[in-house]
Design an enzyme around this catalytic site. Structure first.
Site, PDB file in Angstrom:
ATOM      1  N   HIS A 148       0.247 -11.648   1.837  1.00  0.00           N
ATOM      2  CA  HIS A 148      -0.725 -10.858   1.346  1.00  0.00           C
ATOM      3  C   HIS A 148      -1.507 -11.729   0.251  1.00  0.00           C
ATOM      4  O   HIS A 148      -2.997 -11.780   0.140  1.00  0.00           O
ATOM      5  CB  HIS A 148      -0.101  -9.550   0.465  1.00  0.00           C
ATOM      6  CG  HIS A 148      -0.964  -8.528   0.300  1.00  0.00           C
ATOM      7  ND1 HIS A 148      -0.977  -7.261   0.315  1.00  0.00           N
ATOM      8  CD2 HIS A 148      -2.239  -8.628   0.118  1.00  0.00           C
ATOM      9  CE1 HIS A 148      -1.687  -6.437  -0.090  1.00  0.00           C
ATOM     10  NE2 HIS A 148      -2.872  -7.147  -0.155  1.00  0.00           N
ATOM     11  N   TYR A 191       0.757  -1.266   0.104  1.00  0.00           N
ATOM     12  CA  TYR A 191      -0.081   0.198   0.123  1.00  0.00           C
ATOM     13  C   TYR A 191       0.693   1.384  -0.111  1.00  0.00           C
ATOM     14  O   TYR A 191       0.485   2.459  -0.240  1.00  0.00           O
ATOM     15  CB  TYR A 191      -0.891   0.009   1.267  1.00  0.00           C
ATOM     16  CG  TYR A 191      -1.995  -1.021   1.381  1.00  0.00           C
ATOM     17  CD1 TYR A 191      -2.199  -2.013   0.376  1.00  0.00           C
ATOM     18  CD2 TYR A 191      -2.779  -1.350   2.564  1.00  0.00           C
ATOM     19  CE1 TYR A 191      -3.144  -3.147   0.302  1.00  0.00           C
ATOM     20  CE2 TYR A 191      -3.652  -2.118   2.657  1.00  0.00           C
ATOM     21  CZ  TYR A 191      -3.866  -3.110   1.552  1.00  0.00           C
ATOM     22  OH  TYR A 191      -4.688  -4.215   1.780  1.00  0.00           O
TER      23      TYR A 191
HETATM   24  N1  LIG Z   1      -5.777  -8.459   1.755  1.00  0.00           N
HETATM   25  C1  LIG Z   1      -6.295  -8.015   0.668  1.00  0.00           C
HETATM   26  O1  LIG Z   1      -5.891  -8.688  -0.308  1.00  0.00           O
HETATM   27  C2  LIG Z   1      -7.060  -6.788   0.608  1.00  0.00           C
HETATM   28  C3  LIG Z   1      -7.247  -5.994   1.493  1.00  0.00           C
HETATM   29  N2  LIG Z   1      -8.023  -5.175   1.637  1.00  0.00           N
HETATM   30  C4  LIG Z   1      -8.266  -4.183   2.925  1.00  0.00           C
HETATM   31  O2  LIG Z   1      -9.575  -4.066   3.075  1.00  0.00           O
HETATM   32  C5  LIG Z   1      -9.582  -2.800   3.152  1.00  0.00           C
HETATM   33  C6  LIG Z   1     -11.203  -2.163   2.779  1.00  0.00           C
HETATM   34  O3  LIG Z   1     -11.243  -2.695   1.407  1.00  0.00           O
HETATM   35  P1  LIG Z   1     -11.469  -1.371   0.391  1.00  0.00           P
HETATM   36  O4  LIG Z   1     -11.171  -2.105  -1.009  1.00  0.00           O
HETATM   37  O5  LIG Z   1     -11.021  -0.220   0.817  1.00  0.00           O
HETATM   38  O6  LIG Z   1     -13.115  -1.275   0.154  1.00  0.00           O
HETATM   39  P2  LIG Z   1     -14.364  -0.979   1.121  1.00  0.00           P
HETATM   40  O7  LIG Z   1     -15.326  -2.096   0.783  1.00  0.00           O
HETATM   41  O8  LIG Z   1     -13.990  -0.696   2.457  1.00  0.00           O
HETATM   42  O9  LIG Z   1     -15.031   0.348   0.407  1.00  0.00           O
HETATM   43  C7  LIG Z   1     -14.278   1.637   0.486  1.00  0.00           C
HETATM   44  C8  LIG Z   1     -15.186   2.502  -0.103  1.00  0.00           C
HETATM   45  O10 LIG Z   1     -16.371   2.757   0.372  1.00  0.00           O
HETATM   46  C9  LIG Z   1     -16.545   4.000   0.798  1.00  0.00           C
HETATM   47  N3  LIG Z   1     -17.160   4.044   1.964  1.00  0.00           N
HETATM   48  C10 LIG Z   1     -16.637   3.886   3.265  1.00  0.00           C
HETATM   49  N4  LIG Z   1     -17.480   4.070   4.427  1.00  0.00           N
HETATM   50  C11 LIG Z   1     -18.712   4.182   3.515  1.00  0.00           C
HETATM   51  C12 LIG Z   1     -20.129   4.730   3.903  1.00  0.00           C
HETATM   52  N5  LIG Z   1     -20.444   4.579   5.293  1.00  0.00           N
HETATM   53  N6  LIG Z   1     -21.127   4.973   3.330  1.00  0.00           N
HETATM   54  C13 LIG Z   1     -20.635   4.981   1.774  1.00  0.00           C
HETATM   55  N7  LIG Z   1     -19.459   4.704   1.304  1.00  0.00           N
HETATM   56  C14 LIG Z   1     -18.698   4.407   2.361  1.00  0.00           C
HETATM   57  C15 LIG Z   1     -15.106   4.619   0.884  1.00  0.00           C
HETATM   58  O11 LIG Z   1     -15.245   6.046   0.477  1.00  0.00           O
HETATM   59  P3  LIG Z   1     -14.464   7.089   1.296  1.00  0.00           P
HETATM   60  O12 LIG Z   1     -13.191   6.451   1.800  1.00  0.00           O
HETATM   61  O13 LIG Z   1     -14.054   8.361   0.051  1.00  0.00           O
HETATM   62  O14 LIG Z   1     -14.733   7.501   2.607  1.00  0.00           O
HETATM   63  C16 LIG Z   1     -14.347   3.874  -0.205  1.00  0.00           C
HETATM   64  O15 LIG Z   1     -14.638   4.475  -1.599  1.00  0.00           O
HETATM   65  C17 LIG Z   1      -8.725  -2.022   2.367  1.00  0.00           C
HETATM   66  O16 LIG Z   1      -8.622  -0.662   2.941  1.00  0.00           O
HETATM   67  C18 LIG Z   1      -7.545  -2.968   2.910  1.00  0.00           C
HETATM   68  O17 LIG Z   1      -7.045  -2.379   4.222  1.00  0.00           O
HETATM   69  C19 LIG Z   1      -8.684  -4.567   0.364  1.00  0.00           C
HETATM   70  C20 LIG Z   1      -8.341  -5.450  -0.667  1.00  0.00           C
HETATM   71  C21 LIG Z   1      -7.610  -6.653  -0.785  1.00  0.00           C
HETATM   72  O1  LIG Z   2      -5.801  -3.878  -1.293  1.00  0.00           O
HETATM   73  C1  LIG Z   2      -5.210  -5.083  -1.390  1.00  0.00           C
HETATM   74  O2  LIG Z   2      -4.802  -5.652  -0.337  1.00  0.00           O
HETATM   75  C2  LIG Z   2      -4.833  -5.736  -2.626  1.00  0.00           C
HETATM   76  O3  LIG Z   2      -4.701  -6.687  -2.581  1.00  0.00           O
HETATM   77  C3  LIG Z   2      -5.361  -4.863  -3.666  1.00  0.00           C
HETATM   78  O4  LIG Z   2      -4.340  -5.242  -4.875  1.00  0.00           O
HETATM   79  C4  LIG Z   2      -6.659  -4.974  -4.337  1.00  0.00           C
HETATM   80  O5  LIG Z   2      -6.775  -6.463  -4.500  1.00  0.00           O
HETATM   81  C5  LIG Z   2      -6.578  -4.240  -5.495  1.00  0.00           C
HETATM   82  O6  LIG Z   2      -7.275  -2.984  -5.428  1.00  0.00           O
HETATM   83  C6  LIG Z   2      -6.411  -4.693  -7.018  1.00  0.00           C
HETATM   84  O7  LIG Z   2      -6.673  -3.968  -7.818  1.00  0.00           O
END
Ligand SMILES: NC(=O)C1=CN([C@@H]2O[C@H](COP(=O)(O)OP(=O)(O)OC[C@H]3O[C@@H](n4cnc5c(N)ncnc54)[C@H](OP(=O)(O)O)[C@@H]3O)[C@@H](O)[C@H]2O)C=CC1
Ligand SMILES: O=C(O)C(=O)[C@@H](O)[C@H](O)C(=O)CO
Length: 275
Positions: free
Chosen positions: A105, A48
């Site tokens: 990851h 990240y």
């Molecule tokens: N291990 C892995 O492979 C992965 C891990 N992750 C982890 O999971 C976390 C969360 O996943 P992520 O992909 O960010 O997606 P989320 O499902 O958490 O969605 C985030 C989005 O939702 C919006 N949002 C947040 N709260 C609200 C609300 N109350 N009402 C409406 N919209 C809202 C945010 O906007 P805004 O920020 O503008 O408020 C942002 O655009 C990541 O940040 C990361 O830490 C994610 C993907 C892969």
């Molecule tokens: O957010 C994470 O942890 C990921 O592994 C990202 O790569 C996520 O899967 C993504 O946004 C890929 O486009």
């Protein structure tokens, strides 16, 4: 607040704060707001490029001891020596003496070094670089291999999980083996999920928001959600979902939204690899 406890005693709160795309000075400010607002579990990753921002926010908060800081090992560093150096680099970047939770990851099965990476995480934990270890995006076949070849299962498996993709099989595996399932993208990345009529109806019945309903549903299933939100309003809204209790019927109606192709992106970990 409800907590989740894993087989080796790791205890985590009902939900945690996602930090993907919170970078730089703005990222530090957003993460500081989250800590001020009561979030204690923070989810970061080497990839990240914000371990520095997370570490800065943690140090600014003056509340290091109350916080559980997570980071993750990227797929390009699964070889033992590189994995250890990467974990050490995560510590340097955060400016912290120890990380509370460190995860692989992605399994990257085509590379086939995730068992070696797991051995490196065990070594890092035993050396005191990290307190607890786990994985992300591991399927039962990957977890079975860790157990068979190292004798140790992760305390956490962080997987894509939301109403369009409820992951019943992996949740059952986690419950059976004492692995905490963390839910990534629990709000479906803020796309159309939050406007689905079933979530809208359930939200109206509780005077809640659809985001809160999605998070409460995850907790009710036994999966710890990690929503990311930049603004203090949404951070507070999401944290309050810990107090929202859905009925069994509501949970079942939301789970029924699940579909085999429900992943947000095409990221099936048996095929998808990330470096
Ligand atoms: N291990 C892995 O492979 C992965 C891990 N992750 C982890 O999971 C976390 C969360 O996943 P992520 O992909 O960010 O997606 P989320 O499902 O958490 O969605 C985030 C989005 O939702 C919006 N949002 C947040 N709260 C609200 C609300 N109350 N009402 C409406 N919209 C809202 C945010 O906007 P805004 O920020 O503008 O408020 C942002 O655009 C990541 O940040 C990361 O830490 C994610 C993907 C892969
Ligand atoms: O957010 C994470 O942890 C990921 O592994 C990202 O790569 C996520 O899967 C993504 O946004 C890929 O486009």
């Amino acid at each position: 607040m409800r907590t989740f406890t894993a087989h080796a005693g790791l205890t985590l709160p009902a939900l945690g704060f996602g930090t993907y795309r919170l970078n730089g000075t703005e990222g530090v400010a957003a993460i500081e707001r989250a800590i001020d607002g009561g979030w204690t579990l923070l989810d970061s990753a080497f990839n990240y490029e914000n371990e520095g921002a997370v570490g800065r926010a943690v140090r600014n908060s003056g509340r290091r001891d109350e916080l559980i800081i997570t980071s993750k090992l990227p797929g390009r560093h699964h070889a033992r020596d590189e994995a250890i150096a990467t974990i050490e680099e995560s510590l340097f970047r955060t400016g912290l003496d120890v990380l509370d939770l460190y995860l692989i990851h992605w399994p990257n099965p085509g590379v086939d070094k995730y068992v070696e990476a797991w051995g490196a995480l065990i070594e890092a934990r035993d050396r005191g670089l990290v307190k607890a270890i786990g994985v992300c995006n591991f399927e039962p076949e990957h977890l079975d291999r860790l157990q068979a070849e190292t004798g140790e299962l992760p305390q956490v498996n962080q997987i894509e999980l939301h109403p369009y993709f409820p992951q019943a099989e992996l949740l059952a595996y986690g419950a059976e083996h004492g692995i905490i399932t963390e839910a990534w993208t629990p709000l479906g990345r803020g796309y159309d999920l939050l406007e689905h009529p079933v979530l809208t109806e359930v939200a109206a019945a509780h005077d809640a928001t659809t985001a809160q309903v999605a998070l409460a549903w995850s907790i009710a299933l036994g999966a710890l959600p990690l929503p990311k939100a930049a603004s203090p309003e949404r951070q507070a809204e999401n944290l309050a979902a810990a107090d929202l209790e859905l009925t069994d019927d509501e949970v079942a109606r939301i789970s029924a939204l699940g579909r085999p192709d429900g992943r947000t992106y095409d990221q099936d970990p048996t095929r998808y690899e990330e470096f």
